[in-house]
Design a protein around this motif. Structure first.
Motif, PDB file in Angstrom:
ATOM      1  N   ILE A 170      -8.572  18.885 -50.064  1.00 56.12           N
ATOM      2  CA  ILE A 170      -7.827  19.039 -48.819  1.00 56.12           C
ATOM      3  C   ILE A 170      -8.291  18.956 -47.313  1.00 56.12           C
ATOM      4  N   LEU A 171      -9.288  19.451 -47.247  1.00 57.15           N
ATOM      5  CA  LEU A 171     -10.016  19.604 -45.877  1.00 57.15           C
ATOM      6  C   LEU A 171     -10.605  17.952 -45.634  1.00 57.15           C
ATOM      7  N   ALA A 172     -11.253  17.351 -46.632  1.00 54.95           N
ATOM      8  CA  ALA A 172     -11.583  15.974 -46.310  1.00 54.95           C
ATOM      9  C   ALA A 172     -10.453  15.094 -46.209  1.00 54.95           C
ATOM     10  N   ALA A 173      -9.252  15.114 -47.031  1.00 51.35           N
ATOM     11  CA  ALA A 173      -8.265  14.258 -46.878  1.00 51.35           C
ATOM     12  C   ALA A 173      -7.607  14.324 -45.337  1.00 51.35           C
ATOM     13  N   GLU A 174      -7.462  15.380 -45.115  1.00 49.82           N
ATOM     14  CA  GLU A 174      -6.990  15.710 -43.666  1.00 49.82           C
ATOM     15  C   GLU A 174      -7.541  14.970 -42.465  1.00 49.82           C
ATOM     16  N   ARG A 175      -9.090  15.013 -42.760  1.00 51.95           N
ATOM     17  CA  ARG A 175      -9.638  14.252 -41.661  1.00 51.95           C
ATOM     18  C   ARG A 175      -9.385  12.870 -41.873  1.00 51.95           C
ATOM     19  N   VAL A 176      -9.222  12.280 -43.229  1.00 53.24           N
ATOM     20  CA  VAL A 176      -9.068  10.799 -43.329  1.00 53.24           C
ATOM     21  C   VAL A 176      -7.569  10.390 -43.051  1.00 53.24           C
ATOM     22  N   LEU A 177      -6.791  11.475 -42.991  1.00 52.08           N
ATOM     23  CA  LEU A 177      -5.166  11.356 -42.734  1.00 52.08           C
ATOM     24  C   LEU A 177      -5.233  11.389 -41.220  1.00 52.08           C
ATOM     25  N   GLY A 178      -6.127  11.897 -40.468  1.00 58.17           N
ATOM     26  CA  GLY A 178      -5.939  11.993 -38.897  1.00 58.17           C
ATOM     27  C   GLY A 178      -6.606  10.937 -38.215  1.00 58.17           C
TER      28      GLY A 178
END
Length: 303
Positions: free
Chosen positions: A203-211
């Protein structure tokens, strides 16, 4: 009013050549590699803590995931000898070459460990094989992130720092989730902890990708956007079921199935977003112009 600029290439063709990797072969391979790598680590932890039921399920998952992943990879390549040819030369600068030399020994070691555990024969060699598979597990789960990020595909390349963490977390929650579905709650404690930790990392890493601004747009729209949204929601629901359900067998099985679904959706979402970003010239042109502008500003600031 100035109209919005349209970014086109000659004759309307994409600037980048779209990857020729097949769907669903490659997304399944990405998913199965994470599942197998995480299961190998889980199996060795179960062996060290005396959880035979968990060890059996995890060893079979590691061997089965590696075998199924190899089938998906060979099917994508078209002919089995193409995979064997990749083992003729080792290229440290090629993620595909390095990955081949990770997958091949992992498959053999995981299969040997599973066979030894099931038959009871050669237990010492089986444990050594299990240790070897566990050592290759994390690289197997994450090298595919380096493989797709080491391309010119904007949605993948711009996330090259975060994708290994996304894949590691996704693989951990898949391995933990499968064990939660198939193992009694008395032995599933390590699987629950692995799944929860993997969910948090993803979740934390994917949020960085999505941003990541414009290049992250393909992760938000169309089919890839729906898959990524499904993955985030499923991961959240599974984590809540894990915490609230406690030792309930039904809650454990539901959470495990949801973890697996989330991990699979993540791989299909990331793969689809990459293909979409390769089609549209704006994901190539605008980031290039922004990088050039930043370099020019930095150069002028130093003079």
């Amino acid at each position: 009013m100035v109209p919005e600029p349209e970014f086109e290439s000659y004759y309307g063709r994409p600037i980048l050549k779209q990857p020729t990797w097949k769907t669903p072969d490659v997304p399944l391979y990405l998913f199965l590699g994470g599942l197998a790598g995480g299961s190998a680590l889980l199996a060795e932890g179960a062996a060290l803590t005396g959880r035979p039921e968990l060890e059996r399920v995890a060893r079979l998952a590691a061997a089965g995931g590696a075998a199924a992943g190899t089938v998906a990879l060979v099917h994508d390549l078209g002919r089995p000898e193409r995979f064997l040819n990749m083992l003729r030369v080792f290229k440290p600068t090629s993620p595909l070459s390095v990955g081949s030399f990770i997958l091949a020994p992992f498959s053999g070691l995981a299969t040997a460990a599973a066979a030894s555990h099931l038959t009871g024969r050669l237990p010492r060699l089986g444990r050594l094989a299990g240790l070897g598979a566990a050592a290759f597990g994390p690289p197997l789960a994450t090298y595919t992130a380096a493989l797709i990020a080491n391309t010119a595909v904007p949605a993948w390349h711009e996330a090259h720092r975060e994708l290994p963490f996304v894949f590691a977390g996704s693989g951990a929650q898949a391995a933990g989730g499968l064990a939660m579905m198939l193992v009694s709650t008395s032995e599933a404690g390590p699987a629950r902890r692995m799944a929860l930790a993997g969910a948090a990392i993803e979740i934390l890493a994917a949020e960085r990708v999505l941003g990541k601004g414009l290049v992250a747009e393909p992760y938000h729209v169309g089919r890839p956007g729906r898959m990524m949204k499904l993955a985030r929601r499923a991961t959240t629901v599974a984590a809540a079921l894990t915490v609230v359900g406690g030792r309930s067998r039904v809650a454990s099985a539901l959470a495990g199935a949801t973890y697996l679904s989330a991990s699979l959706a993540t791989r299909f979402g990331i793969f689809g977003a990459g293909l979409a970003s390769a089609k549209d010239p704006k994901y190539v042109v605008i980031p290039q112009k922004e990088r050039l502008a930043r370099r020019a500003a930095a150069a002028s600031a130093t003079h």
